[in-house]
Design an enzyme around this catalytic site. Sequence first.
Site, PDB file in Angstrom:
ATOM      1  N   TYR A 103       2.719   2.243  -6.650  1.00  0.00           N
ATOM      2  CA  TYR A 103       3.299   2.170  -5.421  1.00  0.00           C
ATOM      3  C   TYR A 103       3.607   0.630  -4.952  1.00  0.00           C
ATOM      4  O   TYR A 103       2.910  -0.277  -5.347  1.00  0.00           O
ATOM      5  CB  TYR A 103       2.778   2.959  -4.339  1.00  0.00           C
ATOM      6  CG  TYR A 103       1.538   2.314  -3.552  1.00  0.00           C
ATOM      7  CD1 TYR A 103       1.732   1.431  -2.584  1.00  0.00           C
ATOM      8  CD2 TYR A 103       0.385   2.626  -4.133  1.00  0.00           C
ATOM      9  CE1 TYR A 103       0.438   0.711  -1.984  1.00  0.00           C
ATOM     10  CE2 TYR A 103      -0.864   2.208  -3.524  1.00  0.00           C
ATOM     11  CZ  TYR A 103      -0.670   1.082  -2.469  1.00  0.00           C
ATOM     12  OH  TYR A 103      -1.870   0.539  -1.803  1.00  0.00           O
ATOM     13  N   CYS A 104       4.611   0.439  -4.245  1.00  0.00           N
ATOM     14  CA  CYS A 104       5.020  -0.730  -3.903  1.00  0.00           C
ATOM     15  C   CYS A 104       5.236  -0.477  -2.265  1.00  0.00           C
ATOM     16  O   CYS A 104       4.998   0.225  -1.604  1.00  0.00           O
ATOM     17  CB  CYS A 104       6.569  -1.301  -4.688  1.00  0.00           C
ATOM     18  SG  CYS A 104       7.751  -0.068  -4.330  1.00  0.00           S
ATOM     19  N   ALA A 105       6.192  -1.464  -1.602  1.00  0.00           N
ATOM     20  CA  ALA A 105       6.381  -1.324  -0.322  1.00  0.00           C
ATOM     21  C   ALA A 105       7.504  -0.103  -0.030  1.00  0.00           C
ATOM     22  O   ALA A 105       6.877   0.568   0.844  1.00  0.00           O
ATOM     23  CB  ALA A 105       7.210  -2.725   0.173  1.00  0.00           C
ATOM     24  N   ILE A 132       4.514   2.589   0.079  1.00  0.00           N
ATOM     25  CA  ILE A 132       3.653   2.669   1.178  1.00  0.00           C
ATOM     26  C   ILE A 132       4.113   3.089   2.197  1.00  0.00           C
ATOM     27  O   ILE A 132       3.658   3.776   3.286  1.00  0.00           O
ATOM     28  CB  ILE A 132       2.759   1.323   1.364  1.00  0.00           C
ATOM     29  CG1 ILE A 132       1.385   1.602   2.113  1.00  0.00           C
ATOM     30  CG2 ILE A 132       3.664   0.437   1.805  1.00  0.00           C
ATOM     31  CD1 ILE A 132       0.452   2.188   1.613  1.00  0.00           C
TER      32      ILE A 132
END
Length: 145
Positions: A103-105, A132
């Site tokens: 996952y990233c932002a 996230i």
Amino acid sequence: MDLSLPSLLQFVGDHPFLFTALAVAVAALVANEALAQLGGEKRLPAGAAVRLINDQDAAIVDVRAPGDFKRGHIINAINIPAAKLKERIKELPKDKERPVIVYCAIGTTAPSVASELKKLGYGTAFALKGGISGWQTDGLPVTSK
């Protein structure tokens, strides 16, 4: 508030930069989703990610910058920034059949990292849908420890 077509056109005429920014943002979101669908990338919804974590002990990889990771991340996630993936690949589980959730932002960087992991032999690498941000929107916990 008047929502007629002439008032909308007047607003667009009065605020061309604002309207252009909106159009660019919408186009980027549509293009991102279209490319994901065409590329066959499957993005894992948060609920499915929780099941994968609980049922199959999925590894969780946060590909954001270390400062973002420290402010809050998914419990038991490891932080490997996207740009450092190849040099830090040994931090991932040795068992390449163990699922990996990346996952990233907001879900824009993680799909390419998941694809890269698949090329490196991790057969079940998934990008978390919405990153996230989506995780938190679904009310799921994060930690800063």
